[in-house]
Design an enzyme around this catalytic site. Structure first.
Site, PDB file in Angstrom:
ATOM      1  N   ARG A  93       0.850  -1.206   0.000  1.00 20.09           N
ATOM      2  CA  ARG A  93       0.000   0.000   0.000  1.00 20.09           C
ATOM      3  C   ARG A  93       0.885   1.256   0.000  1.00 20.09           C
ATOM      4  O   ARG A  93       0.590   2.239  -0.693  1.00 20.09           O
ATOM      5  CB  ARG A  93      -0.936  -0.004   1.223  1.00 20.09           C
ATOM      6  CG  ARG A  93      -1.777   1.262   1.292  1.00 20.09           C
ATOM      7  CD  ARG A  93      -2.802   1.263   2.419  1.00 20.09           C
ATOM      8  NE  ARG A  93      -3.507   2.545   2.443  1.00 20.09           N
ATOM      9  CZ  ARG A  93      -4.566   2.815   3.201  1.00 20.09           C
ATOM     10  NH1 ARG A  93      -5.059   1.896   4.001  1.00 20.09           N
ATOM     11  NH2 ARG A  93      -5.140   4.003   3.152  1.00 20.09           N
ATOM     12  N   ASN A 147     -10.665  -4.066  -1.289  1.00 17.69           N
ATOM     13  CA  ASN A 147     -10.452  -2.987  -2.255  1.00 17.69           C
ATOM     14  C   ASN A 147      -9.417  -3.349  -3.307  1.00 17.69           C
ATOM     15  O   ASN A 147      -8.660  -4.301  -3.109  1.00 17.69           O
ATOM     16  CB  ASN A 147      -9.980  -1.731  -1.492  1.00 17.69           C
ATOM     17  CG  ASN A 147     -11.166  -0.867  -1.083  1.00 17.69           C
ATOM     18  OD1 ASN A 147     -12.095  -0.668  -1.870  1.00 17.69           O
ATOM     19  ND2 ASN A 147     -11.124  -0.349   0.139  1.00 17.69           N
ATOM     20  N   CYS A 170     -19.397  -1.367  -0.250  1.00 20.41           N
ATOM     21  CA  CYS A 170     -18.477  -0.374   0.309  1.00 20.41           C
ATOM     22  C   CYS A 170     -19.235   0.376   1.390  1.00 20.41           C
ATOM     23  O   CYS A 170     -20.442   0.610   1.265  1.00 20.41           O
ATOM     24  CB  CYS A 170     -18.042   0.585  -0.796  1.00 20.41           C
ATOM     25  SG  CYS A 170     -17.277   2.106  -0.209  1.00 20.41           S
ATOM     26  N   ASP A 171     -18.511   0.776   2.433  1.00 23.80           N
ATOM     27  CA  ASP A 171     -19.200   1.443   3.546  1.00 23.80           C
ATOM     28  C   ASP A 171     -19.227   2.960   3.437  1.00 23.80           C
ATOM     29  O   ASP A 171     -19.811   3.626   4.287  1.00 23.80           O
ATOM     30  CB  ASP A 171     -18.545   1.046   4.875  1.00 23.80           C
ATOM     31  CG  ASP A 171     -17.079   1.446   4.932  1.00 23.80           C
ATOM     32  OD1 ASP A 171     -16.614   2.224   4.084  1.00 23.80           O
ATOM     33  OD2 ASP A 171     -16.391   0.975   5.849  1.00 23.80           O
ATOM     34  N   HIS A 200     -16.527   4.459  -5.083  1.00 20.59           N
ATOM     35  CA  HIS A 200     -15.621   5.575  -4.770  1.00 20.59           C
ATOM     36  C   HIS A 200     -15.688   6.644  -5.866  1.00 20.59           C
ATOM     37  O   HIS A 200     -14.686   7.316  -6.154  1.00 20.59           O
ATOM     38  CB  HIS A 200     -14.174   5.088  -4.558  1.00 20.59           C
ATOM     39  CG  HIS A 200     -13.998   4.331  -3.265  1.00 20.59           C
ATOM     40  ND1 HIS A 200     -12.779   3.955  -2.775  1.00 20.59           N
ATOM     41  CD2 HIS A 200     -14.913   3.884  -2.343  1.00 20.59           C
ATOM     42  CE1 HIS A 200     -12.934   3.312  -1.620  1.00 20.59           C
ATOM     43  NE2 HIS A 200     -14.234   3.254  -1.338  1.00 20.59           N
ATOM     44  N   TYR A 262     -14.413  10.471  -2.100  1.00 23.38           N
ATOM     45  CA  TYR A 262     -13.336  10.044  -2.997  1.00 23.38           C
ATOM     46  C   TYR A 262     -13.264  10.868  -4.280  1.00 23.38           C
ATOM     47  O   TYR A 262     -12.256  10.825  -4.995  1.00 23.38           O
ATOM     48  CB  TYR A 262     -13.454   8.546  -3.327  1.00 23.38           C
ATOM     49  CG  TYR A 262     -12.991   7.684  -2.175  1.00 23.38           C
ATOM     50  CD1 TYR A 262     -11.661   7.293  -2.058  1.00 23.38           C
ATOM     51  CD2 TYR A 262     -13.865   7.296  -1.168  1.00 23.38           C
ATOM     52  CE1 TYR A 262     -11.220   6.527  -0.994  1.00 23.38           C
ATOM     53  CE2 TYR A 262     -13.440   6.529  -0.095  1.00 23.38           C
ATOM     54  CZ  TYR A 262     -12.115   6.149  -0.007  1.00 23.38           C
ATOM     55  OH  TYR A 262     -11.688   5.394   1.055  1.00 23.38           O
ATOM     56  N   ARG A 282      -0.765   8.014   3.876  1.00 27.66           N
ATOM     57  CA  ARG A 282      -1.847   7.455   4.696  1.00 27.66           C
ATOM     58  C   ARG A 282      -1.424   6.121   5.348  1.00 27.66           C
ATOM     59  O   ARG A 282      -1.801   5.841   6.476  1.00 27.66           O
ATOM     60  CB  ARG A 282      -3.094   7.265   3.808  1.00 27.66           C
ATOM     61  CG  ARG A 282      -4.263   6.531   4.462  1.00 27.66           C
ATOM     62  CD  ARG A 282      -4.951   7.330   5.554  1.00 27.66           C
ATOM     63  NE  ARG A 282      -5.929   6.545   6.267  1.00 27.66           N
ATOM     64  CZ  ARG A 282      -6.171   6.624   7.587  1.00 27.66           C
ATOM     65  NH1 ARG A 282      -5.525   7.483   8.338  1.00 27.66           N
ATOM     66  NH2 ARG A 282      -7.085   5.867   8.154  1.00 27.66           N
TER      67      ARG A 282
HETATM   68  P1  NAD Z   1      -4.873  -5.607   6.730  1.00 30.15           P
HETATM   69  O1  NAD Z   1      -3.627  -5.798   5.943  1.00 30.15           O
HETATM   70  O2  NAD Z   1      -4.794  -5.201   8.158  1.00 30.15           O
HETATM   71  O3  NAD Z   1      -5.703  -6.990   6.722  1.00 30.15           O
HETATM   72  C1  NAD Z   1      -5.790  -7.827   5.635  1.00 30.15           C
HETATM   73  C2  NAD Z   1      -5.555  -9.267   6.064  1.00 30.15           C
HETATM   74  O4  NAD Z   1      -5.729 -10.090   4.891  1.00 30.15           O
HETATM   75  C3  NAD Z   1      -4.148  -9.555   6.576  1.00 30.15           C
HETATM   76  O5  NAD Z   1      -4.205 -10.213   7.818  1.00 30.15           O
HETATM   77  C4  NAD Z   1      -3.534 -10.465   5.495  1.00 30.15           C
HETATM   78  O6  NAD Z   1      -2.629 -11.421   6.011  1.00 30.15           O
HETATM   79  C5  NAD Z   1      -4.764 -11.120   4.918  1.00 30.15           C
HETATM   80  N1  NAD Z   1      -4.607 -11.641   3.567  1.00 30.15           N
HETATM   81  C6  NAD Z   1      -3.918 -11.126   2.538  1.00 30.15           C
HETATM   82  N2  NAD Z   1      -4.059 -11.892   1.440  1.00 30.15           N
HETATM   83  C7  NAD Z   1      -4.870 -12.923   1.793  1.00 30.15           C
HETATM   84  C8  NAD Z   1      -5.410 -14.048   1.095  1.00 30.15           C
HETATM   85  N3  NAD Z   1      -5.112 -14.256  -0.190  1.00 30.15           N
HETATM   86  N4  NAD Z   1      -6.212 -14.901   1.762  1.00 30.15           N
HETATM   87  C9  NAD Z   1      -6.505 -14.710   3.064  1.00 30.15           C
HETATM   88  N5  NAD Z   1      -6.026 -13.649   3.781  1.00 30.15           N
HETATM   89  C10 NAD Z   1      -5.221 -12.779   3.136  1.00 30.15           C
HETATM   90  O7  NAD Z   1      -5.784  -4.601   5.906  1.00 30.15           O
HETATM   91  P2  NAD Z   1      -7.020  -3.716   6.387  1.00 30.15           P
HETATM   92  O8  NAD Z   1      -6.630  -2.289   6.377  1.00 30.15           O
HETATM   93  O9  NAD Z   1      -7.600  -4.248   7.617  1.00 30.15           O
HETATM   94  O10 NAD Z   1      -8.049  -3.917   5.177  1.00 30.15           O
HETATM   95  C11 NAD Z   1      -8.529  -5.170   4.750  1.00 30.15           C
HETATM   96  C12 NAD Z   1      -9.303  -4.998   3.466  1.00 30.15           C
HETATM   97  O11 NAD Z   1     -10.590  -4.443   3.719  1.00 30.15           O
HETATM   98  C13 NAD Z   1      -8.647  -4.056   2.453  1.00 30.15           C
HETATM   99  O12 NAD Z   1      -8.830  -4.530   1.133  1.00 30.15           O
HETATM  100  C14 NAD Z   1      -9.419  -2.783   2.665  1.00 30.15           C
HETATM  101  O13 NAD Z   1      -9.310  -1.911   1.575  1.00 30.15           O
HETATM  102  C15 NAD Z   1     -10.795  -3.363   2.824  1.00 30.15           C
HETATM  103  N6  NAD Z   1     -11.839  -2.446   3.314  1.00 30.15           N
HETATM  104  C16 NAD Z   1     -12.811  -2.096   2.428  1.00 30.15           C
HETATM  105  C17 NAD Z   1     -13.824  -1.264   2.808  1.00 30.15           C
HETATM  106  C18 NAD Z   1     -14.863  -0.876   1.775  1.00 30.15           C
HETATM  107  O14 NAD Z   1     -15.580   0.073   1.958  1.00 30.15           O
HETATM  108  N7  NAD Z   1     -14.976  -1.578   0.641  1.00 30.15           N
HETATM  109  C19 NAD Z   1     -13.873  -0.769   4.095  1.00 30.15           C
HETATM  110  C20 NAD Z   1     -12.881  -1.157   4.997  1.00 30.15           C
HETATM  111  C21 NAD Z   1     -11.864  -2.014   4.598  1.00 30.15           C
HETATM  112  C1  G6P Z   2     -13.622   4.039   3.674  1.00 26.44           C
HETATM  113  C2  G6P Z   2     -13.658   3.373   2.309  1.00 26.44           C
HETATM  114  C3  G6P Z   2     -12.972   2.045   2.347  1.00 26.44           C
HETATM  115  C4  G6P Z   2     -11.582   2.145   2.959  1.00 26.44           C
HETATM  116  C5  G6P Z   2     -11.739   2.723   4.351  1.00 26.44           C
HETATM  117  C6  G6P Z   2     -10.471   2.829   5.156  1.00 26.44           C
HETATM  118  O1  G6P Z   2     -14.510   3.434   4.549  1.00 26.44           O
HETATM  119  O2  G6P Z   2     -14.956   3.204   1.837  1.00 26.44           O
HETATM  120  O3  G6P Z   2     -12.952   1.530   1.044  1.00 26.44           O
HETATM  121  O4  G6P Z   2     -10.999   0.881   3.015  1.00 26.44           O
HETATM  122  O5  G6P Z   2     -12.310   3.992   4.239  1.00 26.44           O
HETATM  123  O6  G6P Z   2      -9.486   3.598   4.590  1.00 26.44           O
HETATM  124  P1  G6P Z   2      -8.115   3.808   5.388  1.00 26.44           P
HETATM  125  O7  G6P Z   2      -7.371   4.792   4.588  1.00 26.44           O
HETATM  126  O8  G6P Z   2      -8.529   4.307   6.739  1.00 26.44           O
HETATM  127  O9  G6P Z   2      -7.464   2.454   5.444  1.00 26.44           O
HETATM  128 MN    MN Z   3     -14.933   1.737   0.082  1.00 26.80          MN
END
Ligand code: NAD
Ligand code: G6P
Ligand code: MN
Length: 440
Positions: A93, A147, A170-171, A200, A262, A282
């Protein structure tokens, strides 16, 4: 009420504790037979898994729970698979943010070249997760919010076009609704939204109360006069407060609708780049903030034998939405959410196979979008460019095409200049060699 077996893929995610808390709080609306965490990183997940044992002993003692790195054990008989992985972790990232910035281009995990790079990493892992879930379990619902959700959703639609049990979400729209409610002094549930866009990349086009009275005009007045803060401003990092504040800037220029935060990256790339710092992106804020907090407090919970007093043991809009969507599917409630779904004829003047984000009912048949009608010329112009970028990004992955990757990035509003797009792309290729297919 039939109870559910749920697997959280990415059990070691920073979002897991909040989700676990929400599952505890909603145990009567969405009862669990068993919860499993699955991750490829045993060490990272174990910290959260041990925290979960303490939490469940206090709040969900009847729940069967395990955490594992064995996919067969994880998926067996599952009803729901929640996906929250981060391929390449925070190290990659950081690259997604720093590489574009070094070229004077927006560096963000889901928008612009950063989102492109992350997309090409997420696609193969998400395809594997869907295949595994379909292999080891009997057709569970897959709720994805990994994401960049826009790119993941489009790629999964391409590979599994007939699979109606993959749900993308997405939240951010619900986070924004929460903030509108606070500003207006009402409950979020009392706002009836109309929303349209790509993930986004969207707008609230109408906001009404339950009697049909307009709320968008009073909200606009408040935002233009007083600025805009997230509902949970006290817990937000500085960069997120700035992002929310940018909604006022956007609405000064384009007051008709309330934008998704976004959009700042696409509408004001120069201003964003001027504010961002290549050495402190970030990722650093997340690692020193959310990640540190989560892992420190999980260890504390285990030492103390209780989760009481810990700030991570708190459900939030993000987690509540996931559990509410799952519950609405499991018990065919038909509740309304803003979801990512295949357009079909929802937006009548846009591509039917685009994955749009809009208001939808969710039940045992999955996601059913509420008809929207036509989008206006400005939105359509922006969305056409962004959708072309999304399609070319997915194409470049499946075809291993450098040409399409360059076309995608050139079309992205954060870039525009083709020479710059090529320079950024070449650096991203170097950084992503372990993850991407070869682009020729
Ligand atoms: P993070 O790195 O803390 O957690 C991700 C976890 O996934 C890690 O423990 C990692 O080991 C594991 N992982 C990686 N590849 C894997 C695989 N192939 N199979 C199983 N596990 C695997 O990241 P985070 O900041 O907690 O975010 C997690 C995900 O959630 C990200 O993609 C983030 O963008 C997404 N997210 C999306 C939204 C949304 O609105 N769509 C909101 C919040 C978080
Ligand atoms: C928002 C977006 C997510 C993103 C999250 C955390 O909720 O909708 O897609 O993963 O923010 O972003 P951050 O930069 O805090 O990891
Ligand atoms: Mn999102």
């Amino acid at each position: 009420m039939k109870k559910n077996i749920v697997v959280i893929v990415g059990g070691g995610s920073t979002w897991t504790p909040g989700l676990l808390k929400s599952l505890c709080q909603k145990k009567y609306e969405f009862p669990l037979e068993e919860l499993r965490l699955y991750d490829i990183d045993a060490e990272r997940q174990a910290v959260i898994g041990e925290f979960a044992k303490v939490l469940f002993a206090e709040e969900y003692p009847e729940l069967k729970f395990m955490y594992t790195t064995d996919k067969e054990r994880a998926y067996r008989d599952a009803d729901f698979v929640f996906c929250q992985i981060r391929t390449g972790g925070f190290d990659m990232r950081m690259m997604d943010e720093q590489i574009p910035l070094a070229h004077g281009v927006v560096g963000q995990e889901t928008c612009g070249p950063g989102g492109f790079a992350y997309g090409l990493r997420s696609i193969p892992d998400m395809i594997e997760i869907v295949r595994d879930a379909r292999t080891y379990a009997d057709d569970p619902w897959i709720l994805n919010y990994t994401n960049p959700a826009a790119i993941v959703a489009l790629a999964l639609e391409r590979v599994f076009p007939k699979d109606k049990k993959i749900i993308n979400m997405c939240d951010q729209p619900v986070n924004l609704l929460q903030s509108f409610a606070k500003i207006l002094g009402i409950q979020r549930e009392d706002i009836v939204p109309e929303y349209v866009g790509l993930n986004h990349f969207g707008w609230f086009t109408k906001l009404k109360d339950r009697d049909g009275n307009d709320l968008l005009a009073p909200l606009r007045e408040k935002i233009l006069n007083e600025g805009f803060l997230p509902a949970d401003a006290a817990e937000r990092d500085a960069s997120w407060l700035h992002t929310y504040a940018m909604v006022q800037t956007i609405m000064r220029d384009f007051p008709d609708y309330v934008p998704n935060t976004y959009l700042q990256y696409y509408l004001y790339p120069e201003q964003v780049v001027a504010r961002l710092d290549t050495d402190h992106t970030r990722t650093e804020e997340v690692k020193n903030g959310r990640e540190k907090r989560v892992f420190t407090q999980c260890r504390q919970a285990v030492q103390r034998g209780t989760t009481r007093g810990l700030t991570i043991a708190r459900s939030e809009a993000h987690a509540d939405m996931i559990v509410d969507v799952a519950s609405s599917i499991a018990y065919d409630k038909g509740e309304t959410f803003i979801m990512i779904t295949r357009n079909n004829d929802t937006v009548t003047n846009f591509h039917e196979n685009a994955m749009v984000e809009t208001v939808a009912h969710v039940g045992r048949n999955g996601v059913t979008a509420v008809p929207f009608g036509q989008i206006d010329v400005f939105m359509k112009g922006l969305m056409e460019g962004q959708y072309a970028y999304e399609c070319l990004t997915v194409d470049s992955y499946f075809e291993g095409s450098y040409k399409k990757a360059l076309q995608a990035l050139t079309l992205n509003r954060t870039l525009v200049d083709a020479k710059k797009a090529r320079a950024v792309l070449d650096d991203l290729i170097d950084a992503n060699q372990r993850y991407w297919p070869e682009l020729t």
